[in-house]
Design a protein around this motif. Structure first.
Motif, PDB file in Angstrom:
ATOM      1  N   THR A 137       2.663   5.182   2.483  1.00 59.84           N
ATOM      2  CA  THR A 137       2.063   5.651   3.731  1.00 59.84           C
ATOM      3  C   THR A 137       2.918   6.789   4.283  1.00 59.84           C
ATOM      4  N   SER A 175      -2.364   2.256  -3.029  1.00 62.21           N
ATOM      5  CA  SER A 175      -3.078   1.571  -4.113  1.00 62.21           C
ATOM      6  C   SER A 175      -2.132   0.624  -4.851  1.00 62.21           C
ATOM      7  N   GLU A 193      -4.608   3.216   2.514  1.00 55.35           N
ATOM      8  CA  GLU A 193      -3.817   2.095   2.006  1.00 55.35           C
ATOM      9  C   GLU A 193      -3.225   2.481   0.664  1.00 55.35           C
ATOM     10  N   HIS A 211      -4.015   9.999   6.706  1.00 57.73           N
ATOM     11  CA  HIS A 211      -5.147   9.599   5.867  1.00 57.73           C
ATOM     12  C   HIS A 211      -5.989  10.833   5.524  1.00 57.73           C
ATOM     13  N   SER A 238      -8.708   5.702   7.273  1.00 61.07           N
ATOM     14  CA  SER A 238      -7.376   5.103   7.130  1.00 61.07           C
ATOM     15  C   SER A 238      -6.924   5.290   5.682  1.00 61.07           C
TER      16      SER A 238
END
Ligand code: CA
Length: 324
Positions: A47, A85, A83, A75, A81
């Motif tokens: 992130t 992987s 996430e 993002h 958003s």
């Protein structure tokens, strides 16, 4: 050269950043000095929040607390958003550094946004500014959208991304950084900014082995041990994902090296685009609408002097590993 590194830090981003720090006292190919004016954080391997944490920690660990860190977009343009992987977590660990711990920095990130920092730096330094982008391209694209004139005065944007003459890394046609935000990559390719693309075409020609990684740890220093340890985790993942390689690629370090010395690669001038719809979404390819348009501002790397890159990379990293 005034350099901004836009990273999703990440093991190979960390190696790229360490390589840049090891190059600060060296001359670039055009004889100028390397001035790392800032690191900006993007998402992909990790992130954005984890990435900027790692950037601050890595900069401090290698003795460069003077380099400011800016947070970029967290993002993709078309998403709400992001996430990490499972594939990225498998390669880079939960913390992006192969779950190897280094101390948190006591510094904070800058209040200025990464895209504003890029725009201001382009205004201030013009053709002296090089942006090295090795994660999702969202922040760079946002800066170019916000200030389209930036395309005409930035020196160069070096992108670790795309696969033009070879297969992708996500699937047969999509390379990972482009795949994180295809719209963002497409905006950059069509911006008219001077681009230097260091994609799968050349990064998949690189290879580092465990024996080479071990030479840094053998220096007996904290820095050497850290560099060897994170690369060891990276090699563990490659041993599963690419067993025949007996090593790993060095995507972001190659892009960093090309940012300082473009003579490492041979390029073809080509307007690029990204397929945004249909089954080939995420594919980078020559832009069919611009085939008769002269003087593309994009250089696509297709060949690389791997022995020269590796000799240079290993000597600078070994010297860095020996420092502390
Ligand atoms: Ca990266």
């Amino acid at each position: 050269v005034k350099l901004i590194c836009d990273l999703d830090t990440g093991i190979d981003d960390t190696l790229a950043l360490a390589y840049i720090l090891a190059s600060i006292d060296q001359k670039t190919a055009d004889g100028s000095n390397v001035d790392l004016i800032g690191v900006t954080g993007t998402f992909g391997n990790v992130t954005t929040a984890q990435g900027v944490r790692n950037d601050l920690a890595v900069l401090d660990f290698f003795g460069h607390p003077e380099v400011p860190v800016y947070a970029g977009r967290d993002h993709a343009l078309g998403m709400r958003s992001f996430e990490v992987s499972p594939g990225s977590a498998f390669i880079h660990g939960r913390n992006g550094l192969g779950d190897i711990d280094i101390p948190d920095s006591t510094r904070a990130i800058s209040d200025l946004s990464a895209e504003e920092f890029m725009i201001q730096s382009a205004r201030q330094y013009g053709h002296d500014l090089v942006i090295l982008a090795t994660g999702a391209f969202t922040t760079v694209a946002s800066a170019l959208q916000k200030n389209p004139q930036m395309a005409s005065y930035v020196g160069k944007i070096v992108m670790m991304g795309a696969a033009v003459t070879t297969c992708g890394s996500v699937n047969a046609w999509t390379e990972a950084n482009v795949g994180q935000d295809p719209e963002a990559a497409d905006i950059i390719f069509k911006s008219g900014a001077p681009l230097f693309v260091v994609g799968r075409d050349v990064t998949a020609r690189t290879r580092i082995t465990r024996q080479q990684a071990d030479t840094w740890g053998a220096q007996g220093t904290e820095r050497g041990k850290f560099l060897s340890s994170i690369l060891d985790r990276y090699l563990d993942a490659y041993a599963v994902n690419f067993p025949a390689l007996h090593g790993s690629f060095l995507p972001d370090p190659l892009a960093a090296a090309v940012a300082l010395d473009p003579t490492l690669v041979q390029t073809i001038p080509l307007w690029l685009r990204v397929d945004l719809a249909g089954p080939t979404r995420g594919r980078t390819i020559g832009d069919p609408d611009r085939l008769r348009e002269p003087n593309p501002t994009t250089q696509v790397s297709v060949l690389c002097d791997i022995p020269r890159f590796m000799a240079n990379f290993m000597s600078r990293m070994t010297a860095l590993a020996a420092t502390k």
